[in-house]
Design a protein around this motif. Structure first.
Motif, PDB file in Angstrom:
ATOM      1  N   ARG A  38      -8.543  11.917 -15.272  1.00  0.00           N
ATOM      2  CA  ARG A  38      -9.271  12.064 -14.015  1.00  0.00           C
ATOM      3  C   ARG A  38      -9.121  10.785 -13.204  1.00  0.00           C
ATOM      4  NH1 ARG A  38     -14.319  11.458 -17.503  1.00  0.00           N
ATOM      5  NH2 ARG A  38     -15.281   9.515 -16.810  1.00  0.00           N
ATOM      6  N   ALA A  39      -9.178  10.942 -11.890  1.00  0.00           N
ATOM      7  CA  ALA A  39      -9.044   9.796 -10.985  1.00  0.00           C
ATOM      8  C   ALA A  39      -9.741  10.120  -9.678  1.00  0.00           C
ATOM      9  CB  ALA A  39      -7.571   9.463 -10.740  1.00  0.00           C
ATOM     10  N   GLU A  40     -10.313   9.101  -9.069  1.00  0.00           N
ATOM     11  CA  GLU A  40     -11.040   9.244  -7.799  1.00  0.00           C
ATOM     12  C   GLU A  40     -10.473   8.249  -6.798  1.00  0.00           C
ATOM     13  OE1 GLU A  40     -15.333   7.671  -6.418  1.00  0.00           O
ATOM     14  OE2 GLU A  40     -15.413   9.210  -7.978  1.00  0.00           O
ATOM     15  N   PHE A  41     -10.208   8.725  -5.597  1.00  0.00           N
ATOM     16  CA  PHE A  41      -9.646   7.872  -4.556  1.00  0.00           C
ATOM     17  C   PHE A  41     -10.443   8.029  -3.269  1.00  0.00           C
ATOM     18  CE2 PHE A  41      -6.131   9.376  -7.231  1.00  0.00           C
ATOM     19  CZ  PHE A  41      -5.588   8.182  -7.663  1.00  0.00           C
ATOM     20  N   ARG A  42     -10.712   6.922  -2.586  1.00  0.00           N
ATOM     21  CA  ARG A  42     -11.151   6.996  -1.201  1.00  0.00           C
ATOM     22  C   ARG A  42      -9.910   7.131  -0.329  1.00  0.00           C
ATOM     23  NH1 ARG A  42     -16.717   5.852  -0.528  1.00  0.00           N
ATOM     24  NH2 ARG A  42     -16.269   6.434   1.621  1.00  0.00           N
ATOM     25  N   LEU A  43     -10.107   7.633   0.890  1.00  0.00           N
ATOM     26  CA  LEU A  43      -8.994   7.722   1.830  1.00  0.00           C
ATOM     27  C   LEU A  43      -9.157   6.660   2.896  1.00  0.00           C
ATOM     28  CD1 LEU A  43      -8.446  11.566   2.276  1.00  0.00           C
ATOM     29  CD2 LEU A  43      -7.619  10.011   0.504  1.00  0.00           C
ATOM     30  N   TRP A  44      -8.051   6.017   3.253  1.00  0.00           N
ATOM     31  CA  TRP A  44      -8.052   4.922   4.213  1.00  0.00           C
ATOM     32  C   TRP A  44      -7.117   5.285   5.364  1.00  0.00           C
ATOM     33  CZ3 TRP A  44     -11.026   0.565   4.248  1.00  0.00           C
ATOM     34  CH2 TRP A  44     -10.679  -0.426   5.165  1.00  0.00           C
ATOM     35  N   ARG A  45      -7.649   5.236   6.577  1.00  0.00           N
ATOM     36  CA  ARG A  45      -6.859   5.613   7.743  1.00  0.00           C
ATOM     37  C   ARG A  45      -6.095   4.412   8.297  1.00  0.00           C
ATOM     38  NH1 ARG A  45      -6.826   9.510  11.783  1.00  0.00           N
ATOM     39  NH2 ARG A  45      -8.657  10.580  10.941  1.00  0.00           N
ATOM     40  N   GLU A  46      -4.821   4.630   8.535  1.00  0.00           N
ATOM     41  CA  GLU A  46      -3.992   3.683   9.280  1.00  0.00           C
ATOM     42  C   GLU A  46      -3.234   4.478  10.321  1.00  0.00           C
ATOM     43  OE1 GLU A  46      -1.473   1.220   6.907  1.00  0.00           O
ATOM     44  OE2 GLU A  46      -3.110  -0.145   6.414  1.00  0.00           O
ATOM     45  N   GLY A  47      -3.573   4.258  11.590  1.00  0.00           N
ATOM     46  CA  GLY A  47      -3.005   5.078  12.645  1.00  0.00           C
ATOM     47  C   GLY A  47      -3.504   6.494  12.520  1.00  0.00           C
ATOM     48  N   GLU A  48      -2.567   7.437  12.496  1.00  0.00           N
ATOM     49  CA  GLU A  48      -2.941   8.846  12.372  1.00  0.00           C
ATOM     50  C   GLU A  48      -2.833   9.356  10.941  1.00  0.00           C
ATOM     51  OE1 GLU A  48      -4.196  10.725  14.845  1.00  0.00           O
ATOM     52  OE2 GLU A  48      -4.214   8.800  15.908  1.00  0.00           O
ATOM     53  N   GLU A  49      -2.594   8.446  10.003  1.00  0.00           N
ATOM     54  CA  GLU A  49      -2.338   8.875   8.629  1.00  0.00           C
ATOM     55  C   GLU A  49      -3.411   8.347   7.683  1.00  0.00           C
ATOM     56  OE1 GLU A  49       1.325   8.764   5.350  1.00  0.00           O
ATOM     57  OE2 GLU A  49       1.647   8.124   7.433  1.00  0.00           O
ATOM     58  N   ARG A  50      -3.805   9.192   6.733  1.00  0.00           N
ATOM     59  CA  ARG A  50      -4.732   8.767   5.683  1.00  0.00           C
ATOM     60  C   ARG A  50      -3.962   8.528   4.392  1.00  0.00           C
ATOM     61  NH1 ARG A  50      -7.896  12.668   8.307  1.00  0.00           N
ATOM     62  NH2 ARG A  50      -9.970  11.957   8.950  1.00  0.00           N
ATOM     63  N   HIS A  51      -4.368   7.473   3.659  1.00  0.00           N
ATOM     64  CA  HIS A  51      -3.709   7.095   2.413  1.00  0.00           C
ATOM     65  C   HIS A  51      -4.724   7.085   1.275  1.00  0.00           C
ATOM     66  CE1 HIS A  51      -0.121   5.595   4.634  1.00  0.00           C
ATOM     67  NE2 HIS A  51      -1.017   5.211   5.531  1.00  0.00           N
ATOM     68  N   TYR A  52      -4.246   7.347   0.061  1.00  0.00           N
ATOM     69  CA  TYR A  52      -5.075   7.111  -1.114  1.00  0.00           C
ATOM     70  C   TYR A  52      -5.368   5.616  -1.201  1.00  0.00           C
ATOM     71  CZ  TYR A  52      -3.515  11.747  -2.712  1.00  0.00           C
ATOM     72  OH  TYR A  52      -3.240  13.089  -2.816  1.00  0.00           O
ATOM     73  N   ALA A  53      -6.603   5.273  -1.534  1.00  0.00           N
ATOM     74  CA  ALA A  53      -6.966   3.862  -1.580  1.00  0.00           C
ATOM     75  C   ALA A  53      -7.934   3.596  -2.723  1.00  0.00           C
ATOM     76  CB  ALA A  53      -7.599   3.427  -0.252  1.00  0.00           C
ATOM     77  N   MET A  54      -7.829   2.392  -3.275  1.00  0.00           N
ATOM     78  CA  MET A  54      -8.794   1.855  -4.224  1.00  0.00           C
ATOM     79  C   MET A  54      -9.167   0.449  -3.774  1.00  0.00           C
ATOM     80  SD  MET A  54      -7.614   3.097  -8.011  1.00  0.00           S
ATOM     81  CE  MET A  54      -7.983   4.758  -8.556  1.00  0.00           C
ATOM     82  N   PHE A  55     -10.214  -0.081  -4.396  1.00  0.00           N
ATOM     83  CA  PHE A  55     -10.714  -1.393  -4.006  1.00  0.00           C
ATOM     84  C   PHE A  55     -11.051  -2.202  -5.249  1.00  0.00           C
ATOM     85  CE2 PHE A  55     -11.737   1.684  -0.774  1.00  0.00           C
ATOM     86  CZ  PHE A  55     -11.425   1.056   0.417  1.00  0.00           C
ATOM     87  N   GLU A  56     -10.896  -3.500  -5.131  1.00  0.00           N
ATOM     88  CA  GLU A  56     -11.401  -4.375  -6.182  1.00  0.00           C
ATOM     89  C   GLU A  56     -12.926  -4.322  -6.158  1.00  0.00           C
ATOM     90  OE1 GLU A  56      -9.768  -5.769  -8.459  1.00  0.00           O
ATOM     91  OE2 GLU A  56      -7.701  -5.645  -7.723  1.00  0.00           O
ATOM     92  N   PRO A  57     -13.586  -4.492  -7.307  1.00  0.00           N
ATOM     93  CA  PRO A  57     -15.050  -4.450  -7.330  1.00  0.00           C
ATOM     94  C   PRO A  57     -15.670  -5.439  -6.347  1.00  0.00           C
ATOM     95  CG  PRO A  57     -14.185  -4.437  -9.565  1.00  0.00           C
ATOM     96  CD  PRO A  57     -13.012  -4.670  -8.652  1.00  0.00           C
ATOM     97  N   GLY A  58     -16.594  -4.953  -5.545  1.00  0.00           N
ATOM     98  CA  GLY A  58     -17.311  -5.801  -4.595  1.00  0.00           C
ATOM     99  C   GLY A  58     -16.594  -6.061  -3.292  1.00  0.00           C
ATOM    100  N   ASP A  59     -15.406  -5.498  -3.111  1.00  0.00           N
ATOM    101  CA  ASP A  59     -14.645  -5.737  -1.879  1.00  0.00           C
ATOM    102  C   ASP A  59     -14.204  -4.396  -1.303  1.00  0.00           C
ATOM    103  OD1 ASP A  59     -13.042  -6.498   0.190  1.00  0.00           O
ATOM    104  OD2 ASP A  59     -11.643  -7.693  -1.001  1.00  0.00           O
ATOM    105  N   LYS A  60     -14.948  -3.891  -0.316  1.00  0.00           N
ATOM    106  CA  LYS A  60     -14.628  -2.611   0.309  1.00  0.00           C
ATOM    107  C   LYS A  60     -13.857  -2.780   1.622  1.00  0.00           C
ATOM    108  CE  LYS A  60     -16.724  -0.175  -2.839  1.00  0.00           C
ATOM    109  NZ  LYS A  60     -15.932   0.618  -3.791  1.00  0.00           N
ATOM    110  N   SER A  61     -13.459  -4.002   1.935  1.00  0.00           N
ATOM    111  CA  SER A  61     -12.798  -4.248   3.215  1.00  0.00           C
ATOM    112  C   SER A  61     -11.280  -4.319   3.105  1.00  0.00           C
ATOM    113  CB  SER A  61     -13.318  -5.556   3.827  1.00  0.00           C
ATOM    114  OG  SER A  61     -13.020  -6.662   2.979  1.00  0.00           O
ATOM    115  N   ARG A  62     -10.774  -4.531   1.901  1.00  0.00           N
ATOM    116  CA  ARG A  62      -9.327  -4.675   1.730  1.00  0.00           C
ATOM    117  C   ARG A  62      -8.836  -3.625   0.738  1.00  0.00           C
ATOM    118  NH1 ARG A  62      -8.406 -10.839   0.235  1.00  0.00           N
ATOM    119  NH2 ARG A  62     -10.237 -10.372  -1.069  1.00  0.00           N
ATOM    120  N   PRO A  63      -8.347  -2.515   1.247  1.00  0.00           N
ATOM    121  CA  PRO A  63      -7.929  -1.433   0.353  1.00  0.00           C
ATOM    122  C   PRO A  63      -6.600  -1.731  -0.321  1.00  0.00           C
ATOM    123  CG  PRO A  63      -7.405  -0.866   2.607  1.00  0.00           C
ATOM    124  CD  PRO A  63      -8.174  -2.161   2.676  1.00  0.00           C
TER     125      PRO A  63
END
Length: 362
Positions: free
Chosen positions: A47-72
């Protein structure tokens, strides 16, 4: 879930470090050397969970280091996830990019797969789901050969099934499991199978009864029930209880009574502190308990439950937090000794590890 620092060349050294750490935690209790059960080096997470991160008109699978939600950390694949998840990732991405009904305000994706080849995808939205979404999701589910669950505030729409089907082999017998969406399941199927076989062997054939606390969807219940006369199993989650009952029926296991009680409530019932309507029809005094099996959450057993387990000749304990395991063993050390212990590497490339001990009365 942050992205593990994936480096297969370091795996053996990391596993050795975990063994050393577990041995040090259990050394005060004169534990034998841990048996070590390794993991596949890649594609081990089902199992795996991903947030989506928008760049332009495209969304990408994204993960984050613990405690840092600003740099995907943007991902095209995820080597620690199952091969099935990696095949589905680009196909699902193409699906939401090609469909406004699927992609609009989609912010999170979860994959749940099995060793048996089943898959379910959960799509989470910041908007209500409408008929257009339903039509598009049905088409995508058919194309990908998966079930899909759509979630938004106050909504949960299911395309196909809201669970996956797994098959695990213990001592040569295959057990079938329903694993519901949103409920806990072991993430590393290969290591889970090793845990089940170790627990099966450690318990051994018994002529008496088994008490199981925190039984979940019956992951351990099914094989352990074949080792004893009867099982009384407890679980508090309604979703897990429902799955466990279905799993017992699907596998023809008929010597298990399952009650929806917390470990604290069962302790009160066994101590005759208070009655519970959920125990109606169950004769607690009719059980001849020789062993107890526990697989508690990370916090371990509370002190009262720990005292309850002291009554049993054998305590079979699976732990996802060796620190709380050691604290529980310290409470039990005057009456029980560790006769077997094991390390299960459920979470390679992280500091987390699963452990098992068999405690027997002195």
């Amino acid at each position: 879930m942050s992205r593990p620092h994936f480096d297969p060349s370091r795996y053996d050294a990391q596993l050795a470090e975990k063994k050393t750490r577990l041995a040090a935690l259990l050394a005060p209790f004169a534990a034998p050397e841990p048996e070590v059960f390794d993991s596949p080096r890649e594609h081990y997470r089902l199992r795996a969970e991903f947030r989506l991160w928008r760049e332009g008109e495209e969304r990408h699978y994204a993960m984050f280091e613990p405690g840092d939600k600003s740099r995907p950390i943007l991902l095209d694949d995820f080597p620690v996830a199952s091969e099935h998840i990696n095949r589905l990732m680009p196909q699902l991405k193409a699906g939401w990019q090609a469909s406004q009904a699927l992609g609009f305000k989609l912010f999170q994706v979860e994959f749940l797969t099995t060793l048996a080849g089943d898959a379910l995808i959960t799509l989470a939205y910041h908007r209500p789901l409408d008929e257009a979404w339903q039509v598009a999701a049905e088409q995508l589910a058919a194309e990908l050969g998966v079930s899909i669950v759509g979630r938004s505030r106050g909504q949960r729409l299911v395309i196909g099934r809201d669970y996956v089907e797994e098959e695990l082999t213990v001592a040569g017998r295959r057990f079938r499991y329903r694993q519901p969406e949103g409920a806990f399941t072991q993430p590393n199927g290969a290591v889970c199978e090793k845990m089940l076989n170790w627990a099966f062997e450690a318990l051994g054939p018994r002529e008496d009864d088994l008490l199981e606390l925190y039984c979940g969807n019956g992951n351990f219940t099914l094989p352990l029930a074949t080792r004893v006369r009867r099982v009384l199993a407890t679980e508090i989650s309604k979703t897990s209880v429902s799955a466990a009952l279905a799993n017992l029926a699907d596998n023809g296991v008929d010597n298990v009574a399952l009650v929806r009680l917390s470990s604290e409530e069962l302790t009160q019932a066994l101590n005759e502190v208070r009655p519970f309507r959920r125990l109606a029809g169950i004769d607690l005094k009719g059980y001849d308990f020789g062993s107890v099996f526990v697989d508690p959450p990370r916090a371990g057993m509370d002190p009262d439950t720990c005292e309850l387990t002291r009554r049993f000749s054998r305590i079979l304990y699976i732990s996802c937090n060796p620190e709380t395991l050691a604290a529980n063993i310290a409470q039990l050390g005057d009456t029980h000794r560790i006769s077997r212990c094991a390390l299960f590497d459920q979470f390679p490339y992280t500091h987390h590890m699963e452990a098992g001990v068999l405690l027997e009365r002195r």
